[in-house]
Design an enzyme around this catalytic site. Structure first.
Site, PDB file in Angstrom:
ATOM      1  N   CYS A  86      -7.588 -98.100  42.598  1.00 11.60           N
ATOM      2  CA  CYS A  86      -7.671 -99.491  43.058  1.00 11.60           C
ATOM      3  C   CYS A  86      -8.795 -99.677  43.912  1.00 11.60           C
ATOM      4  O   CYS A  86      -8.928 -98.552  44.972  1.00 11.60           O
ATOM      5  CB  CYS A  86      -6.489-100.084  43.721  1.00 11.60           C
ATOM      6  SG  CYS A  86      -6.594-101.939  44.239  1.00 11.60           S
ATOM      7  N   LEU A  87      -9.718-100.375  43.915  1.00  5.79           N
ATOM      8  CA  LEU A  87     -11.027-100.616  45.148  1.00  5.79           C
ATOM      9  C   LEU A  87     -10.517-100.889  46.242  1.00  5.79           C
ATOM     10  O   LEU A  87     -11.182-100.360  47.201  1.00  5.79           O
ATOM     11  CB  LEU A  87     -11.947-101.784  44.361  1.00  5.79           C
ATOM     12  CG  LEU A  87     -12.621-101.299  43.184  1.00  5.79           C
ATOM     13  CD1 LEU A  87     -13.456-102.597  42.781  1.00  5.79           C
ATOM     14  CD2 LEU A  87     -13.625-100.214  43.343  1.00  5.79           C
ATOM     15  N   HIS A  92      -2.138-104.786  36.541  1.00  5.59           N
ATOM     16  CA  HIS A  92      -2.797-104.511  37.883  1.00  5.59           C
ATOM     17  C   HIS A  92      -3.411-105.382  38.502  1.00  5.59           C
ATOM     18  O   HIS A  92      -2.970-105.838  39.736  1.00  5.59           O
ATOM     19  CB  HIS A  92      -3.484-103.320  37.839  1.00  5.59           C
ATOM     20  CG  HIS A  92      -4.113-102.771  39.232  1.00  5.59           C
ATOM     21  ND1 HIS A  92      -3.794-101.522  39.764  1.00  5.59           N
ATOM     22  CD2 HIS A  92      -5.032-103.253  39.807  1.00  5.59           C
ATOM     23  CE1 HIS A  92      -4.467-101.297  40.925  1.00  5.59           C
ATOM     24  NE2 HIS A  92      -5.347-102.395  41.027  1.00  5.59           N
ATOM     25  N   GLU A  93      -4.582-105.960  37.872  1.00  2.23           N
ATOM     26  CA  GLU A  93      -5.045-107.177  38.523  1.00  2.23           C
ATOM     27  C   GLU A  93      -4.378-108.393  38.766  1.00  2.23           C
ATOM     28  O   GLU A  93      -4.439-109.080  39.699  1.00  2.23           O
ATOM     29  CB  GLU A  93      -6.421-107.378  37.714  1.00  2.23           C
ATOM     30  CG  GLU A  93      -7.132-106.173  37.391  1.00  2.23           C
ATOM     31  CD  GLU A  93      -7.602-105.493  38.733  1.00  2.23           C
ATOM     32  OE1 GLU A  93      -7.880-106.208  39.620  1.00  2.23           O
ATOM     33  OE2 GLU A  93      -7.999-104.200  38.562  1.00  2.23           O
ATOM     34  N   HIS A 113      -2.752-108.397  42.084  1.00  2.00           N
ATOM     35  CA  HIS A 113      -3.425-108.786  43.287  1.00  2.00           C
ATOM     36  C   HIS A 113      -3.639-110.260  43.620  1.00  2.00           C
ATOM     37  O   HIS A 113      -3.563-110.722  44.617  1.00  2.00           O
ATOM     38  CB  HIS A 113      -4.837-108.356  43.007  1.00  2.00           C
ATOM     39  CG  HIS A 113      -5.068-106.946  43.078  1.00  2.00           C
ATOM     40  ND1 HIS A 113      -5.129-106.545  44.395  1.00  2.00           N
ATOM     41  CD2 HIS A 113      -5.657-105.920  42.581  1.00  2.00           C
ATOM     42  CE1 HIS A 113      -5.646-105.057  44.457  1.00  2.00           C
ATOM     43  NE2 HIS A 113      -5.921-104.923  43.035  1.00  2.00           N
ATOM     44  N   GLN A 120      -9.605-109.364  46.213  1.00  2.00           N
ATOM     45  CA  GLN A 120     -10.169-108.365  46.696  1.00  2.00           C
ATOM     46  C   GLN A 120     -11.534-108.690  47.537  1.00  2.00           C
ATOM     47  O   GLN A 120     -11.812-107.642  48.216  1.00  2.00           O
ATOM     48  CB  GLN A 120     -10.328-107.421  45.487  1.00  2.00           C
ATOM     49  CG  GLN A 120      -8.952-106.628  45.085  1.00  2.00           C
ATOM     50  CD  GLN A 120      -9.270-105.675  44.095  1.00  2.00           C
ATOM     51  OE1 GLN A 120      -9.497-106.030  42.875  1.00  2.00           O
ATOM     52  NE2 GLN A 120      -9.522-104.528  44.345  1.00  2.00           N
ATOM     53  N   GLY A 180     -11.441-103.006  36.714  1.00  2.00           N
ATOM     54  CA  GLY A 180     -11.093-104.269  36.837  1.00  2.00           C
ATOM     55  C   GLY A 180     -11.310-104.706  38.214  1.00  2.00           C
ATOM     56  O   GLY A 180     -11.427-103.815  39.183  1.00  2.00           O
TER      57      GLY A 180
HETATM   58 NI    NI Z   1      -6.596-103.196  42.433  1.00  2.00          NI
END
Ligand code: NI
Length: 166
Positions: A96-97, A138-139, A142, A52, A47
Site C-alpha cells: 500500500c502506498l 483493498h482500495e 480505504h 490516500q 491502485g
Molecule cells: Ni492501499
C-alpha cells in the site's frame, strides 16, 4: 495535473470514512486526473483511493493489467463502488502506498461483483477475480477508513518489512 502528497500510516486521516460523490462534473474529473498522476508517479502501485491523498470521497482507481497471468478489465476508475457479491477466499500479499515499509498477507474474497459509476456518472458493473478483485477490495477498504494492517490475522506472522517499494 498535479502529483499529490500521499498520507501514510499512522496518519489518523486514513481512518476517515469517505462520502459518496454527488456531482459528476469537470471538478471531479480534474481530481481524478490528479489521483491517477499520483498513482503513476509512485513505485508502480496497482491502485489508489481518494482518501490516500486527503480527498474524502468514494473514488478509487485500479489497474492490474501490468501483471502477468492476471485477468483484468484494464484501468478502472470507480466512483461510489459497492461490492454486492462475494465468493471464495484466498490469502495473498498486499502492499500500500500509505504503508510504504511493509507488505502483508491478507485474506480476501476470490471473486466479487462490483457496482459503481464511471467518472461521467454512468452505472457500471464488473465481475472480477483474483488479483484484480483483491485490489478493488483493498482500495474500497480505504474508503471506509481501513488499511490492510487491520485485516492481518497475525502481525507477527503476516507482516513483512520491505527494503524497497517495487
Ligand atoms: Ni492501499
Amino acid at each position: 495535473m498535479a502529483v499529490l502528497e500521499i498520507l501514510t500510516y499512522p496518519d489518523e486521516r486514513l481512518r476517515r470514512v469517505s462520502s459518496p460523490v454527488e456531482r459528476f462534473d469537470a471538478a471531479l474529473q480534474a481530481r481524478i486526473d490528479d489521483l491517477e498522476a499520483t498513482r503513476l508517479a509512485g513505485p508502480g502501485a496497482v491502485g489508489i483511493a481518494a482518501p490516500q491523498v486527503g480527498w474524502f470521497e468514494r473514488v478509487l482507481i485500479v489497474d492490474v493489467s501490468g501483471r502477468r497471468k492476471t485477468s483484468s478489465h484494464g484501468r478502472l476508475v470507480l466512483v461510489n463502488p459497492e461490492i454486492t457479491e462475494w465468493e471464495g477466499f484466498a490469502m495473498g500479499r498486499e502492499g500500500c502506498l500509505s504503508v510504504p515499509d511493509y507488505t502483508g498477507n491478507v485474506v480476501r474474497a476470490e471473486r466479487i461483483h462490483v457496482d459503481a459509476f464511471d467518472p461521467e456518472g454512468n452505472p457500471v458493473s464488473f465481475d472480477m477475480e483474483g488479483f484484480e478483485a483483491r485490489a478493488v477490495q483493498h482500495e474500497l477498504d480505504h474508503l471506509d477508513g481501513l488499511l490492510f494492517l487491520d485485516r492481518l490475522v497475525s502481525r507477527r506472522q503476516d507482516l513483512f518489512r520491505r527494503k524497497v517499494y517495487k
